[in-house]
Design a protein around this motif. Structure first.
Motif, PDB file in Angstrom:
ATOM      1  N   VAL A 241     -17.273  -3.107   1.887  1.00 45.53           N
ATOM      2  CA  VAL A 241     -16.337  -4.600   2.335  1.00 45.53           C
ATOM      3  C   VAL A 241     -17.309  -5.016   1.271  1.00 45.53           C
ATOM      4  CG1 VAL A 241     -15.976  -6.257   3.394  1.00 45.53           C
ATOM      5  CG2 VAL A 241     -14.914  -3.440   3.508  1.00 45.53           C
ATOM      6  N   ASN A 242     -18.628  -5.192   1.908  1.00 48.52           N
ATOM      7  CA  ASN A 242     -19.680  -6.020   1.940  1.00 48.52           C
ATOM      8  C   ASN A 242     -20.429  -6.387   0.282  1.00 48.52           C
ATOM      9  OD1 ASN A 242     -22.060  -7.781   2.406  1.00 48.52           O
ATOM     10  ND2 ASN A 242     -23.002  -6.115   1.675  1.00 48.52           N
ATOM     11  N   SER A 243     -19.773  -5.010  -0.788  1.00 51.11           N
ATOM     12  CA  SER A 243     -19.413  -5.069  -1.928  1.00 51.11           C
ATOM     13  C   SER A 243     -18.859  -6.246  -2.535  1.00 51.11           C
ATOM     14  CB  SER A 243     -19.745  -4.399  -3.151  1.00 51.11           C
ATOM     15  OG  SER A 243     -20.847  -3.297  -2.109  1.00 51.11           O
ATOM     16  N   VAL A 244     -17.753  -6.319  -1.788  1.00 54.99           N
ATOM     17  CA  VAL A 244     -16.368  -6.617  -2.570  1.00 54.99           C
ATOM     18  C   VAL A 244     -16.676  -8.209  -2.208  1.00 54.99           C
ATOM     19  CG1 VAL A 244     -14.487  -7.126  -2.592  1.00 54.99           C
ATOM     20  CG2 VAL A 244     -15.030  -4.746  -3.043  1.00 54.99           C
ATOM     21  N   GLN A 245     -17.285  -8.314  -0.885  1.00 57.21           N
ATOM     22  CA  GLN A 245     -16.880  -9.637  -0.218  1.00 57.21           C
ATOM     23  C   GLN A 245     -18.112 -10.865  -1.184  1.00 57.21           C
ATOM     24  OE1 GLN A 245     -17.084  -9.845   3.603  1.00 57.21           O
ATOM     25  NE2 GLN A 245     -15.173  -9.385   3.494  1.00 57.21           N
TER      26      GLN A 245
ATOM     27  N   HIS B 148      -8.279  -8.022  -5.814  1.00 51.54           N
ATOM     28  CA  HIS B 148      -8.135  -7.057  -7.378  1.00 51.54           C
ATOM     29  C   HIS B 148      -8.731  -5.966  -6.694  1.00 51.54           C
ATOM     30  CE1 HIS B 148      -6.074  -9.706  -9.438  1.00 51.54           C
ATOM     31  NE2 HIS B 148      -7.231 -10.727  -8.895  1.00 51.54           N
ATOM     32  N   PHE B 149     -10.393  -6.530  -6.416  1.00 52.43           N
ATOM     33  CA  PHE B 149     -11.034  -4.872  -6.179  1.00 52.43           C
ATOM     34  C   PHE B 149     -10.676  -3.905  -4.960  1.00 52.43           C
ATOM     35  CE2 PHE B 149     -13.583  -7.361  -8.987  1.00 52.43           C
ATOM     36  CZ  PHE B 149     -14.307  -5.815  -9.626  1.00 52.43           C
ATOM     37  N   PHE B 150     -10.073  -4.690  -3.612  1.00 53.74           N
ATOM     38  CA  PHE B 150      -9.642  -4.166  -2.764  1.00 53.74           C
ATOM     39  C   PHE B 150      -8.578  -2.942  -2.951  1.00 53.74           C
ATOM     40  CE2 PHE B 150     -11.562  -7.227   0.018  1.00 53.74           C
ATOM     41  CZ  PHE B 150     -12.911  -6.630   0.842  1.00 53.74           C
ATOM     42  N   LYS B 151      -7.723  -3.655  -3.772  1.00 51.58           N
ATOM     43  CA  LYS B 151      -7.024  -3.065  -4.500  1.00 51.58           C
ATOM     44  C   LYS B 151      -7.185  -1.838  -5.467  1.00 51.58           C
ATOM     45  CE  LYS B 151      -3.569  -6.013  -5.659  1.00 51.58           C
ATOM     46  NZ  LYS B 151      -2.912  -6.809  -6.541  1.00 51.58           N
ATOM     47  N   ASN B 152      -8.453  -1.676  -5.380  1.00 53.90           N
ATOM     48  CA  ASN B 152      -9.022  -1.079  -6.659  1.00 53.90           C
ATOM     49  C   ASN B 152     -10.062   0.259  -6.425  1.00 53.90           C
ATOM     50  OD1 ASN B 152      -7.492  -1.042  -9.506  1.00 53.90           O
ATOM     51  ND2 ASN B 152      -7.859  -3.636  -8.556  1.00 53.90           N
TER      52      ASN B 152
ATOM     53  N   ASP C 190      -8.427   8.817   4.149  1.00 55.97           N
ATOM     54  CA  ASP C 190      -8.090   8.248   4.893  1.00 55.97           C
ATOM     55  C   ASP C 190      -8.427   7.516   5.725  1.00 55.97           C
ATOM     56  OD1 ASP C 190      -5.562   9.649   4.078  1.00 55.97           O
ATOM     57  OD2 ASP C 190      -5.582  11.705   5.659  1.00 55.97           O
ATOM     58  N   ARG C 191      -9.534   7.836   6.166  1.00 54.88           N
ATOM     59  CA  ARG C 191     -10.929   7.396   6.959  1.00 54.88           C
ATOM     60  C   ARG C 191     -11.260   6.538   6.377  1.00 54.88           C
ATOM     61  NH1 ARG C 191     -14.829   8.644  10.981  1.00 54.88           N
ATOM     62  NH2 ARG C 191     -15.806   6.876  11.445  1.00 54.88           N
ATOM     63  N   VAL C 192     -11.603   6.608   4.954  1.00 53.76           N
ATOM     64  CA  VAL C 192     -12.102   5.251   4.310  1.00 53.76           C
ATOM     65  C   VAL C 192     -11.377   3.754   4.603  1.00 53.76           C
ATOM     66  CG1 VAL C 192     -13.273   4.372   2.400  1.00 53.76           C
ATOM     67  CG2 VAL C 192     -13.890   6.297   2.895  1.00 53.76           C
ATOM     68  N   PHE C 193      -9.824   4.256   3.684  1.00 51.83           N
ATOM     69  CA  PHE C 193      -9.032   3.570   3.602  1.00 51.83           C
ATOM     70  C   PHE C 193      -8.868   3.135   5.346  1.00 51.83           C
ATOM     71  CE2 PHE C 193      -3.930   2.291   5.169  1.00 51.83           C
ATOM     72  CZ  PHE C 193      -4.126   1.108   3.784  1.00 51.83           C
TER      73      PHE C 193
ATOM     74  N   VAL D 189      -8.478   5.146  -3.637  1.00 46.68           N
ATOM     75  CA  VAL D 189      -7.733   6.339  -4.677  1.00 46.68           C
ATOM     76  C   VAL D 189      -8.180   7.348  -4.639  1.00 46.68           C
ATOM     77  CG1 VAL D 189      -7.150   7.129  -7.019  1.00 46.68           C
ATOM     78  CG2 VAL D 189      -6.721   4.906  -5.965  1.00 46.68           C
ATOM     79  N   GLN D 190      -8.390   8.600  -4.298  1.00 46.47           N
ATOM     80  CA  GLN D 190      -9.206   9.698  -4.489  1.00 46.47           C
ATOM     81  C   GLN D 190      -8.550  10.526  -6.155  1.00 46.47           C
ATOM     82  OE1 GLN D 190      -9.277  12.589  -1.605  1.00 46.47           O
ATOM     83  NE2 GLN D 190     -11.142  13.854  -2.219  1.00 46.47           N
ATOM     84  N   PRO D 191      -9.870  10.937  -7.283  1.00 38.95           N
ATOM     85  CA  PRO D 191      -9.182  11.123  -8.273  1.00 38.95           C
ATOM     86  C   PRO D 191      -9.068  12.930  -7.885  1.00 38.95           C
ATOM     87  CG  PRO D 191     -11.551   9.638  -8.257  1.00 38.95           C
ATOM     88  CD  PRO D 191     -11.059   9.791  -7.115  1.00 38.95           C
TER      89      PRO D 191
END
Length: 201
Positions: A104-108, A117-121, A136-139, A155-157
């Motif tokens: 969150v800090n990086s995206v903000q 766009h970054f929160f969705k990716n 699930d926990r990260v989400f 997303v988890q590859p």
């Protein structure tokens, strides 16, 4: 015996990320079969047992010691407390952000128009992302720290261990790759100014 390798194998075989740390901690305090978190891990002796394994729950002995010659490592709250350190490093005295806060800090720190766009990716890479419950926990944690008008996708590859390397390999195959990088020679000749010029920093 290589203890680091063995403990890493234990971690990979039995640890998981808790979705409710305090609830799981209460379960881990229970005795006997009521403790659904507890697992017995059979350590390798490298003669008859080459690789450690988790005993099936129905074979666990809750009342005393095993009569076989196996070395048993009984795990309870350790199963979820170990992975919890990447979410709350302060639990072990490291005064840093956990993974969700760092995301969150990086995206903000990005321009406002780029943040949705970054929160969705959000893409998870690395071996620890294979812990059951990690995605699930990260989400859940990122969602709770993000403005409600932003969508969040984590997303988890299929193979998170090599995913970032595969991405770098694809990028290096790009015909424009040479235009995207600063070579060592360029940096040694021009210093950090070449990065500012090339990447419009």
């Amino acid at each position: 015996m290589d203890e680091t390798h063995v403990i890493n194998q234990v971690k990979e075989d039995v640890c998981y990320v808790s979705q409710d740390f305090y609830k799981d901690m209460e379960i881990a305090k229970l005795k006997g079969e009521d403790n659904t978190v507890m697992r017995d891990y059979v350590l390798p002796d490298f003669s008859t047992i080459k690789k450690g394994f988790c005993k099936p729950r129905e074979e666990m002995n809750f009342s005393g010691k095993y009569k076989t010659g196996e070395q048993i490592l009984r795990l309870s709250n350790e199963r979820f407390a170990v992975p919890e350190t990447v979410f709350h490093p302060s639990d072990i005295g490291i005064q840093e952000m956990g993974i969700p806060e760092a995301i969150v800090n990086s995206v903000q720190n990005l321009p406002d128009e780029m943040q949705p766009h970054f929160f969705k990716n959000i893409v998870l890479t690395g071996g620890n992302t294979l812990f059951p419950g990690f995605r699930d926990r990260v989400f859940k944690d990122v969602r709770s720290l993000t403005p409600t008008d932003y969508d969040v996708s984590v997303v988890q590859p299929e193979n998170p261990i090599s995913y970032s390397w595969e991405g770098g390999k694809l990028l290096s195959d790009n015909p424009d790759f040479d235009e995207m990088v600063v070579t060592r020679e360029d940096y040694e000749e021009n210093g950090h100014c070449i990065c500012e010029e090339k990447f419009d920093i």
